[in-house]
Design a protein around this motif. Structure first.
Motif, PDB file in Angstrom:
ATOM      1  N   PRO A   1       8.366  -1.440   1.443  1.00 45.79           N
ATOM      2  CA  PRO A   1       8.915  -2.120   0.268  1.00 45.79           C
ATOM      3  C   PRO A   1       8.277  -3.475   0.008  1.00 45.79           C
ATOM      4  O   PRO A   1       8.000  -4.242   0.933  1.00 45.79           O
ATOM      5  CB  PRO A   1      10.395  -2.278   0.623  1.00 45.79           C
ATOM      6  N   ILE A   2       8.037  -3.740  -1.267  1.00 46.57           N
ATOM      7  CA  ILE A   2       7.672  -5.078  -1.742  1.00 46.57           C
ATOM      8  C   ILE A   2       8.849  -5.508  -2.612  1.00 46.57           C
ATOM      9  O   ILE A   2       9.061  -4.954  -3.702  1.00 46.57           O
ATOM     10  CB  ILE A   2       6.368  -5.058  -2.551  1.00 46.57           C
ATOM     11  N   LEU A   3       9.637  -6.450  -2.137  1.00 50.35           N
ATOM     12  CA  LEU A   3      10.874  -6.834  -2.799  1.00 50.35           C
ATOM     13  C   LEU A   3      10.560  -7.856  -3.885  1.00 50.35           C
ATOM     14  O   LEU A   3      10.083  -8.962  -3.588  1.00 50.35           O
ATOM     15  CB  LEU A   3      11.855  -7.409  -1.782  1.00 50.35           C
ATOM     16  N   VAL A   4      10.813  -7.499  -5.137  1.00 49.58           N
ATOM     17  CA  VAL A   4      10.440  -8.344  -6.272  1.00 49.58           C
ATOM     18  C   VAL A   4      11.709  -8.875  -6.939  1.00 49.58           C
ATOM     19  O   VAL A   4      12.484  -8.120  -7.520  1.00 49.58           O
ATOM     20  CB  VAL A   4       9.602  -7.558  -7.297  1.00 49.58           C
ATOM     21  N   GLY A   5      11.916 -10.179  -6.815  1.00 54.24           N
ATOM     22  CA  GLY A   5      13.110 -10.788  -7.386  1.00 54.24           C
ATOM     23  C   GLY A   5      13.252 -12.211  -6.909  1.00 54.24           C
ATOM     24  O   GLY A   5      12.396 -12.736  -6.176  1.00 54.24           O
TER      25      GLY A   5
END
Length: 319
Positions: A55-59
């Protein structure tokens, strides 16, 4: 005294097979869009711990960290791309896919329309020559194999050309998961062609398109009513034979309302689980619901990862 029916036990055998299949492929980089509630963040981390995605957590970093702290989720070792809000997260996640940094897209705690608006943007999105469509992969306790329902989430009133792409998309998905050429039932209320029911005419046209090679890779039949699509005895009584009737693997519904009600009926009255994925874009898109259990979220990730791996293997090698 009337007895209250007990809920059907959910065994997940069909989902377990899909999740198990991901052990044979590498974890797929996935841009997780705005995972700012416990459900969406936990779903991404659970899939990562199972070796399905990277996962690449974007936020917003502060919000993601706060959610993780409250939910007891460990984020050490996971990449976070800091953006200000959900709209920026959708745009940045799509950009990560376009740049090749991610091969999957996953919806977090933002509205589906917000994410899909970025996906379908003509200039910066992830469109292909196909119409984008959604597929539910249902694990129905009373049905012997996974049951695909499409489209119940994206295309509201699809016309004939859109339905042709919906058929092509779901056939590609079924093949890409290693499940073989699918038996596709094109549903209507009846199994005969009537000018009073346009969905029956479109079903017949889709079958002719398949016969002429405009839709390939699966077996199409329609119009079929639901009973004679999934029940051999019902098909026999109506005198309907062929590859599909009574043993469909895919139900192509007339419109979103019919598909949505069918999927929710199976979920809430038949004890089914409903994993979901969007196809027809450059990469598969994982759409999960806050009501999904852990196994359903994992199955959605597994389906998307398997299909993304298939797509990457199918692309021509760079010169």
């Amino acid at each position: 005294m009337t007895e209250i029916a007990q809920p059907v036990e959910r065994r997940h055998e069909k989902y377990e097979r899909l999740i198990e299949a991901t052990r044979a492929i590498p974890a797929i980089p996935c841009a997780v869009t705005h995972p700012c509630d416990a459900t969406s963040l936990a779903g991404a981390i659970e899939a990562a711990e199972a070796g399905i995605i990277v996962p690449i957590l974007v936020g917003p970093t502060a919000k993601i960290s706060s959610v993780a702290s409250r939910a007891g989720i460990e984020l050490e070792g996971y990449e976070i791309v800091d953006v200000a809000h959900s709209h920026a997260a959708a745009a940045r996640a799509v950009e990560l896919v376009r740049s090749g940094s991610a091969d999957l897209l996953m919806k977090g705690s933002l509205h589906t329309d917000e994410l899909m608006g970025e996906v379908v943007d003509k200039a910066t999105g992830l469109r292909t020559e196909r119409r984008i469509s959604h597929v539910f992969i249902m694990d129905v306790p009373t049905y012997p194999e996974p049951l695909f329902i499409t489209d119940a989430a994206i295309n509201i009133f699809p016309d004939l050309e859109t339905k042709a792409d919906i058929a092509r998309n779901v056939i590609d998905l079924h093949l890409g998961l290693g499940l073989g050429p699918p038996r596709v039932a094109i549903l209507s209320a009846i199994e005969t062609i009537s000018s009073k029911l346009p969905s029956t005419i479109e079903a017949a046209a889709l079958c002719k398109m398949a016969e002429r090679g405009q839709i390939v890779g699966g077996f199409l039949d329609g119009p079929l009513a639901l009973d004679n699509a999934i029940n051999l005895e019902a098909a026999r009584i109506k005198g309907i034979g062929g590859e599909v009737a009574g043993k469909a693997q895919v139900l192509l519904v007339p419109d979103l309302e019919a598909g949505n009600m069918l999927a929710k009926n199976l979920s809430f009255l038949a004890g089914a689980d409903a994993a979901g994925v969007v196809v027809g874009a450059r990469v598969p898109i994982i759409l999960t619901s806050r009501a999904d259990n852990v196994r359903t979220r994992m199955a959605s990730c597994a389906v998307a990862a398997l299909f993304a791996h298939h797509l990457s293997e199918s692309r021509p090698a760079a010169a």
